[in-house]
Design a protein around this motif. Structure first.
Motif, PDB file in Angstrom:
ATOM      1  N   HIS A 189       0.847  -1.185   0.000  1.00 44.81           N
ATOM      2  CA  HIS A 189       0.000   0.000   0.000  1.00 44.81           C
ATOM      3  C   HIS A 189       0.887   1.240   0.000  1.00 44.81           C
ATOM      4  O   HIS A 189       2.067   1.185   0.352  1.00 44.81           O
ATOM      5  N   LEU A 193      -2.503   5.035   3.316  1.00 46.06           N
ATOM      6  CA  LEU A 193      -3.220   3.948   3.975  1.00 46.06           C
ATOM      7  C   LEU A 193      -2.388   3.352   5.101  1.00 46.06           C
ATOM      8  O   LEU A 193      -1.161   3.358   5.039  1.00 46.06           O
ATOM      9  N   PHE A 230      -7.786   4.643   6.020  1.00 46.74           N
ATOM     10  CA  PHE A 230      -7.214   5.863   5.464  1.00 46.74           C
ATOM     11  C   PHE A 230      -6.432   6.572   6.568  1.00 46.74           C
ATOM     12  O   PHE A 230      -6.907   6.716   7.697  1.00 46.74           O
TER      13      PHE A 230
END
Length: 237
Positions: A189, A193, A230
């Motif tokens: 990622h 994130l 997030f």
């Protein structure tokens, strides 16, 4: 020889359409299955390079949104391909095309490749043909490749048991069959994130005793699962 669609099995998509409400969050999700053949490191590296380029381009088109990528790289954590993803660059000629995925080495004894690449001043050890460089780098005059995504391994971001993880933090094994046992599957990622939790894989002793596939697990690969949030508001991705 050109890399066709069969040689570059990738899937990229966005989680939401551009017409959704401003409260919705968007991200790029990509999946790849890299060629198995250990001898064709040129194709394997080219597949990964193209995949990352497309993921970055899609992220930028949507306003630099976060990216999740994963899949079967057919490459070990000690390999040059893994290093390319995590370090964002690779000097191709420092690596043997026939073992750029690390598959020809025994995983527990393979040393980290970072120390090798730090000493770029030493003579370049391996010869690549123009065609091989073209497939790997996109240009037969280019030997140092880079990508624009800053990637983090989801499993490295969530501490796990030593009996299930290697010294980096990746699973000890994500695939097991009669000729191989080791890690070739990953989830990465970008900075927007944060991994919250992951699904742990099976201990080595269970894999060896049960074998894969079997009546309970119908594949020679184990599933990797990650829950992400997030980074700025804790919303689950």
């Amino acid at each position: 020889m050109q890399m066709n669609e069969n040689q570059s099995e990738t899937g990229l998509s966005t989680e939401a359409s551009k017409t959704t409400s401003p409260n919705r969050r968007s991200l790029v999700v990509g999946n790849i299955h890299v060629l198995f053949n250990p001898n064709r490191g040129d194709i394997k590296l080219g597949q990964v390079r193209i995949f990352l380029e497309r993921a970055y381009k899609l992220s930028q088109e949507w306003g630099n949104i976060p990216v999740i990528i994963g899949g079967d790289l057919n490459s070990l954590p000690q390999s040059a391909i893994y290093q390319f993803l995590t370090a964002s660059e690779l000097e191709i000629l420092l690596h043997d095309r026939r073992n750029i995925s690390g598959q020809l080495e025994c995983p527990p004894q393979q040393k980290d490749l970072k120390s090798r690449d730090k000493n770029v001043a030493r003579s370049l050890m391996y010869r690549w043909s123009d065609e091989e460089l073209r497939l790997a780098a996109g240009n037969d005059e280019l030997t140092h490749i880079q990508h624009d995504l800053k990637l983090y391994s989801a499993y490295l971001g969530v501490p796990g048991s030593r009996r299930l993880r290697d010294n980096r933090g990746e699973p000890l094994a994500t695939s097991y069959h009669s000729k191989f046992m080791g890690t070739v599957d990953y989830i990465w990622h970008t900075k927007g994130l944060v991994p919250v939790r992951v699904l742990e894989t099976l201990p080595i002793n269970i894999l060896r005793s049960a074998g894969l596939p079997n009546e309970k697990w119908g594949s020679d690969h184990l599933a990797l699962v990650c829950e992400l949030a997030f980074a700025n508001d804790g919303t689950i991705a």
